[in-house]
Design a protein around this motif. Structure first.
Motif, short mmCIF file in Angstrom:
data_model
loop_
_atom_site.label_atom_id
_atom_site.label_comp_id
_atom_site.label_asym_id
_atom_site.label_seq_id
_atom_site.Cartn_x
_atom_site.Cartn_y
_atom_site.Cartn_z
N ARG A 1 3.67 0.00 -0.06
CA ARG A 1 2.56 -0.27 0.73
C ARG A 1 1.29 -0.67 0.00
NH1 ARG A 1 1.57 0.72 6.03
NH2 ARG A 1 3.20 0.94 7.36
N ALA B 1 4.46 -4.68 5.77
CA ALA B 1 4.59 -3.37 5.95
C ALA B 1 5.60 -2.75 6.96
CB ALA B 1 3.07 -2.68 6.67
N ASP C 1 8.69 -0.32 5.81
CA ASP C 1 9.03 1.09 6.64
C ASP C 1 10.62 0.96 7.18
OD1 ASP C 1 6.51 1.54 6.62
OD2 ASP C 1 6.02 0.78 8.57
#
Length: 283
Positions: free
Chosen positions: A37, A49, A53
């Motif tokens: 990140r 992002a 994830d």
């Protein structure tokens, strides 16, 4: 030095016990996620992002399932045959990096099929962050008091109380009953945390911070991990159920590391035979 006998259970809530070993895996995954990140926020990657994830979930599943299955297959198959439920008792330790590595590769293959990224684009991206999990995993081994090295007279060697590590004293060191302390041993787990974890992270973080051809970062990871692991195995006691596999020194860890080194060398040569793409040159 005397090994500090650490309770492997970090927290107990009623019948629920949270082990340090499991927490170290969690810290490693979250640490890799946070660094990925960070690179995105600072414009060091074209990933989003949300993609990071999603990738964390795939990697977590691949590491846990692959690591456990790999340990059973490579190091504890006979024990598993005698007690099939042992595969579920992950809190007792017993994870294989090589199995976890194959699990992550499988996860990357599944991820790229769903999200349209190339396989080596994925592996080049995650290679530096895997080392965070390697570091924390070896610290978990140290807390568990497992994977010790051979006897040595080096000043940082550690002695263990045999009453706390009966299996180690009896099966690996062959000490007579009633022996109170082990001889000083190499803290092999800390060597691996330093080599496969910290030093390899620094190398890959630097290498991947500049434009590289596709496959090069993945290749360096294979060469680096395989080389560190192969060398450190010389001072690590072999698994008692396997012993040395040849020559009085060759271990299963070394056998599994050699293909990684050779594959990494071939990949690096192939990577630098192709020019940088426009996207790679402007990362």
């Amino acid at each position: 030095m005397i090994y500090p006998e650490i309770d492997p259970v970090a927290l107990s809530v009623g019948p629920l016990k949270i082990h340090w070993y499991g927490l170290m895996y969690l810290v490693g995954m979250l640490g890799g996620w946070a660094l990925a990140r960070w690179r995105i926020r600072h414009g060091k990657s074209d990933w989003t992002a949300q993609q990071v994830d999603d990738l964390l979930f795939y990697c977590a599943v691949g590491v846990v399932l692959g690591g456990r299955l790999g340990y059973i297959l490579f190091y504890g198959f006979n024990d598993w045959l005698a007690d099939p439920t042992r595969i579920f008792r992950v809190w007792e330790g017993g994870m294989s990096f090589h199995g976890g590595f194959l699990g992550v590769l499988t996860a990357m293959w599944l991820y790229q099929r769903k999200h349209g990224k190339s396989f080596f684009e994925l592996t080049d991206f995650i290679a530096p962050y895997i080392t965070i999990g390697l570091f924390t995993g070896r610290i978990g081994n140290f807390i568990n008091g497992e994977l010790w090295g051979k006897p040595t007279d080096l000043p940082w060697a550690m002695q263990l109380r045999c009453s706390e590590f009966v299996s180690l004293c009896r099966d690996k060191l062959g000490l007579p009953p009633g022996t109170e302390w082990t001889p000083p041993l190499h803290p092999n787990q800390l060597y691996e945390a330093l080599g496969e974890g910290l030093l390899l992270f620094i190398l890959l973080w630097w290498f991947s911070s500049r434009p590289r051809p596709r496959m090069a970062v993945s290749a360096l990871f294979l060469i680096g991990y395989g080389s560190f692991r192969f060398l450190i195995e010389f001072v690590r006691m072999p698994d008692v159920q396997l012993g040395y596999l040849a020559g009085g020194w060759l271990t299963m860890g070394q056998i599994l590391s050699l293909p990684m080194i050779l594959t990494g060398i071939i990949m690096m040569l192939l990577a630098y035979r192709q020019p940088l793409t426009h996207a790679e040159a402007h990362k």
